[in-house]
Design a protein around this motif. Structure first.
Motif, PDB file in Angstrom:
ATOM      1  N   LEU A 135       0.861  -1.179   0.000  1.00 46.17           N
ATOM      2  CA  LEU A 135       0.000   0.000   0.000  1.00 46.17           C
ATOM      3  C   LEU A 135       0.902   1.235   0.000  1.00 46.17           C
ATOM      4  CD1 LEU A 135      -2.895   1.146   0.203  1.00 46.17           C
ATOM      5  CD2 LEU A 135      -2.579   1.164   2.702  1.00 46.17           C
ATOM      6  N   ALA A 136       0.894   1.976  -1.093  1.00 46.93           N
ATOM      7  CA  ALA A 136       1.696   3.186  -1.199  1.00 46.93           C
ATOM      8  C   ALA A 136       0.899   4.364  -0.661  1.00 46.93           C
ATOM      9  CB  ALA A 136       2.098   3.435  -2.650  1.00 46.93           C
ATOM     10  N   VAL A 137       1.504   5.144   0.281  1.00 52.39           N
ATOM     11  CA  VAL A 137       0.848   6.283   0.909  1.00 52.39           C
ATOM     12  C   VAL A 137       1.736   7.509   0.720  1.00 52.39           C
ATOM     13  CG1 VAL A 137      -0.124   7.248   3.035  1.00 52.39           C
ATOM     14  CG2 VAL A 137      -0.217   4.788   2.611  1.00 52.39           C
ATOM     15  N   GLY A 138       1.132   8.620   0.280  1.00 55.08           N
ATOM     16  CA  GLY A 138       1.864   9.867   0.105  1.00 55.08           C
ATOM     17  C   GLY A 138       1.273  10.992   0.918  1.00 55.08           C
ATOM     18  N   VAL A 139       2.168  11.789   1.579  1.00 55.83           N
ATOM     19  CA  VAL A 139       1.733  12.898   2.420  1.00 55.83           C
ATOM     20  C   VAL A 139       2.456  14.156   1.937  1.00 55.83           C
ATOM     21  CG1 VAL A 139       1.651  13.813   4.766  1.00 55.83           C
ATOM     22  CG2 VAL A 139       1.337  11.364   4.368  1.00 55.83           C
ATOM     23  N   PRO A 140       1.748  15.252   1.665  1.00 50.66           N
ATOM     24  CA  PRO A 140       2.427  16.485   1.230  1.00 50.66           C
ATOM     25  C   PRO A 140       3.233  17.109   2.360  1.00 50.66           C
ATOM     26  CG  PRO A 140       0.099  16.896   1.553  1.00 50.66           C
ATOM     27  CD  PRO A 140       0.286  15.408   1.710  1.00 50.66           C
ATOM     28  N   MET A 141       4.341  17.763   1.986  1.00 50.66           N
ATOM     29  CA  MET A 141       5.188  18.450   2.962  1.00 50.66           C
ATOM     30  C   MET A 141       4.684  19.884   3.140  1.00 50.66           C
ATOM     31  SD  MET A 141       7.457  16.156   3.838  1.00 50.66           S
ATOM     32  CE  MET A 141       8.875  17.079   4.445  1.00 50.66           C
ATOM     33  N   SER A 142       5.430  20.663   3.973  1.00 51.87           N
ATOM     34  CA  SER A 142       4.995  22.035   4.280  1.00 51.87           C
ATOM     35  C   SER A 142       5.137  22.958   3.076  1.00 51.87           C
ATOM     36  CB  SER A 142       5.803  22.577   5.462  1.00 51.87           C
ATOM     37  OG  SER A 142       7.197  22.556   5.158  1.00 51.87           O
ATOM     38  N   ARG A 143       6.132  22.688   2.249  1.00 52.21           N
ATOM     39  CA  ARG A 143       6.316  23.532   1.066  1.00 52.21           C
ATOM     40  C   ARG A 143       5.692  22.834  -0.136  1.00 52.21           C
ATOM     41  NH1 ARG A 143      12.540  25.523   1.073  1.00 52.21           N
ATOM     42  NH2 ARG A 143      12.856  23.264   0.872  1.00 52.21           N
ATOM     43  N   ARG A 144       5.018  23.613  -0.935  1.00 55.37           N
ATOM     44  CA  ARG A 144       4.291  23.061  -2.075  1.00 55.37           C
ATOM     45  C   ARG A 144       5.260  22.388  -3.041  1.00 55.37           C
ATOM     46  NH1 ARG A 144      -0.716  23.520  -3.963  1.00 55.37           N
ATOM     47  NH2 ARG A 144      -1.110  23.275  -6.207  1.00 55.37           N
ATOM     48  N   GLY A 145       4.840  21.234  -3.556  1.00 54.20           N
ATOM     49  CA  GLY A 145       5.655  20.497  -4.506  1.00 54.20           C
ATOM     50  C   GLY A 145       6.545  19.459  -3.856  1.00 54.20           C
ATOM     51  N   GLU A 146       6.643  19.472  -2.540  1.00 55.90           N
ATOM     52  CA  GLU A 146       7.451  18.486  -1.830  1.00 55.90           C
ATOM     53  C   GLU A 146       6.507  17.480  -1.167  1.00 55.90           C
ATOM     54  OE1 GLU A 146       9.840  20.685   0.827  1.00 55.90           O
ATOM     55  OE2 GLU A 146      11.095  21.567  -0.755  1.00 55.90           O
TER      56      GLU A 146
END
Length: 457
Positions: A135-146
């Motif tokens: 199960l691949a999970v992605g979470v955005p960072m504080s700066r956009r695009g990261e």
């Protein structure tokens, strides 16, 4: 079958509902825990890279609020390696327009998943990496695009779901088998009176006229049982009355018959003194008197059996009895006894068993071209007695009918009999708990086969 199919249907529906609810619950729980772990690791990575968030300065410096500065002394790879140990198989981060990874390859991630996370939304996707489901999970960072990504193995979840599936299938099959067992028990209990009716009807058909049903108090079959028992009782009384009538008539006929036989014997002793034209009618009368004698004897035998004569049993050596009865009836040696059959004995009514052999040999001599031989061998129920004749044989359609009363074959040689001899044979063999059948003799003719439950002394 109805119980089994009902149990299978209900258990299948229950298994399907259970599988749907439990599998969805476990999958949602696994996804939730994976997303929480990934979010925690992303926060830990952010903390290690930027440190604790600083409070905002006065309004003139508010533009700098929320834009932390990374610590230049921190290695991103070392930071990924220092994340808390979880069940994730790989961790990777897209930071400053670069991919950083320990074990996983960013190329294994779907492009649309990467784009969605980099645009600011948390996403997850089930993918296959190296032949394994993760199960691949992605979470955005504080700066956009990261963005921060992890994938979590699903092998444990798949094994759990597989075990659940097998368990539910096995439970459905066991429930179906239990339903079949319960249905068989219920149907047996429900149909037991009918089974008893079948057994008693079969016994009556085989001549056991005193058989009765014991279910007269059954609320469903009581009326049928009483009617059947009444019918069987009436039949038994009718047969007994007919047997008494036949016996009485036969006994009454014996005295005039003996007078006629003695008179005929006297006439035949002086046949040389009779005129020529009278001799032929006298011979024909003698033949008819002999047939009449046999008919009266057979009627007495049948009436004795129908009247319930139980006879008397004694131990007899079958080989000696068959040899004496067959040779005496044929007037010559016709019996062949196998060595292993010499010592066979049977609890038998000697008179009945002698009558069986005598009738079969007499039938072969008078109606089938002569007796070819009588054999005694060990086998079958214990001993097998065969009587061969030289006649044209018996058609397959007549092989059961000839053992009925007044049942005769359709050949001209057999049609001269009165049809009681073989019926008596069948009754006496059945009385000894044996079997009789007729087949073709190798080389032509008929072969009567009698099997009796004998044993070696």
């Amino acid at each position: 079958m109805a119980y089994g199919l009902l149990a299978l249907g209900l258990s299948s529906v229950l298994a399907l509902v259970t599988w749907t609810v439990v599998s969805e619950y476990l999958t949602e729980q696994r996804q939730s825990s994976a997303m929480v772990e990934t979010a925690d690791n992303a926060a830990a990575f952010h903390y290690g890279l930027f440190g604790a968030p600083q409070p905002c300065r006065p309004a003139r410096e508010r533009a700098e609020c929320g834009s932390p500065t990374p610590n230049p002394n921190v290695s991103i790879i070392e930071l990924l390696n220092s994340l808390p140990s979880t069940d994730s198989a790989a961790s990777m981060v897209y930071y400053d327009d670069q991919w950083y990874s320990l074990t996983g390859k960013p190329s294994d991630l779907p492009a649309d998943l990467i784009d969605g996370v980099r645009s600011g939304s948390t996403s997850h996707r089930r993918i296959t990496v190296g032949g394994q489901q993760v199960l691949a999970v992605g979470v955005p960072m504080s700066r956009r695009g990261e963005a921060f990504f992890e994938w979590h193995p699903l092998e444990s979840l798949d094994n759990t779901l597989r075990t659940l599936k097998f368990t539910l299938v096995a439970a459905a099959l066991v429930a179906a088998l239990i339903g079949l067992a319960v249905g068989r028990l219920a149907s047996t209990l429900a149909l037991r009176p009918l089974a008893a009716l079948t057994r008693v009807a079969d016994a009556v058909a085989r001549g056991q006229l005193d058989a009765r049903l014991q279910v007269e108090n059954d609320r469903d079959l009581g009326g049928l049982a009483r009617s059947f028992n009444q019918t069987a009782a009436n039949l038994e009384r009718r047969v007994a009355a007919d047997a008494r009538f036949a016996g009485d008539v036969s006994h009454e006929l014996r005295t005039p018959l003996m007078t006629m036989l003695n008179s005929m014997q006297l006439i035949q002793n002086h046949r040389a003194e009779l005129p020529g034209p009278v001799r032929e009618p006298v011979e024909l009368l003698g033949d008819d008197l002999d047939r009449f004698r046999r008919l009266v004897i057979d009627l007495l035998e049948i009436s004795r059996d129908d009247g319930g004569d139980q006879g008397s049993r004694e131990i007899v050596r079958i080989a000696d009895l068959v040899r004496a009865a067959a040779d005496a009836t044929a007037g010559r040696d016709v019996t062949t006894v196998a060595p292993e059959a010499e010592g066979l004995t049977l609890q038998a009514d000697k008179r009945r068993l002698e009558r069986v052999i005598a009738n079969l040999v007499e039938n072969a001599e008078d109606h089938a071209g002569g007796c070819k031989g009588v054999g005694v061998e060990a086998g079958g129920l214990g001993v097998v007695i065969t009587v061969d004749d030289s006649g044209p044989g018996i058609p397959a359609d007549d092989r059961d009918r000839i053992f009925e009363r007044f049942g005769r074959g359709e050949t001209s040689n057999r049609s001269r009999g009165v049809g009681l001899g073989l019926a008596i044979v069948a009754r006496h063999v059945q009385w000894h708990h044996g079997t009789i059948q007729v087949t073709e003799r190798p080389g032509g003719g008929a072969r009567f086969i009698v099997e009796l439950p004998a044993k070696t002394t």
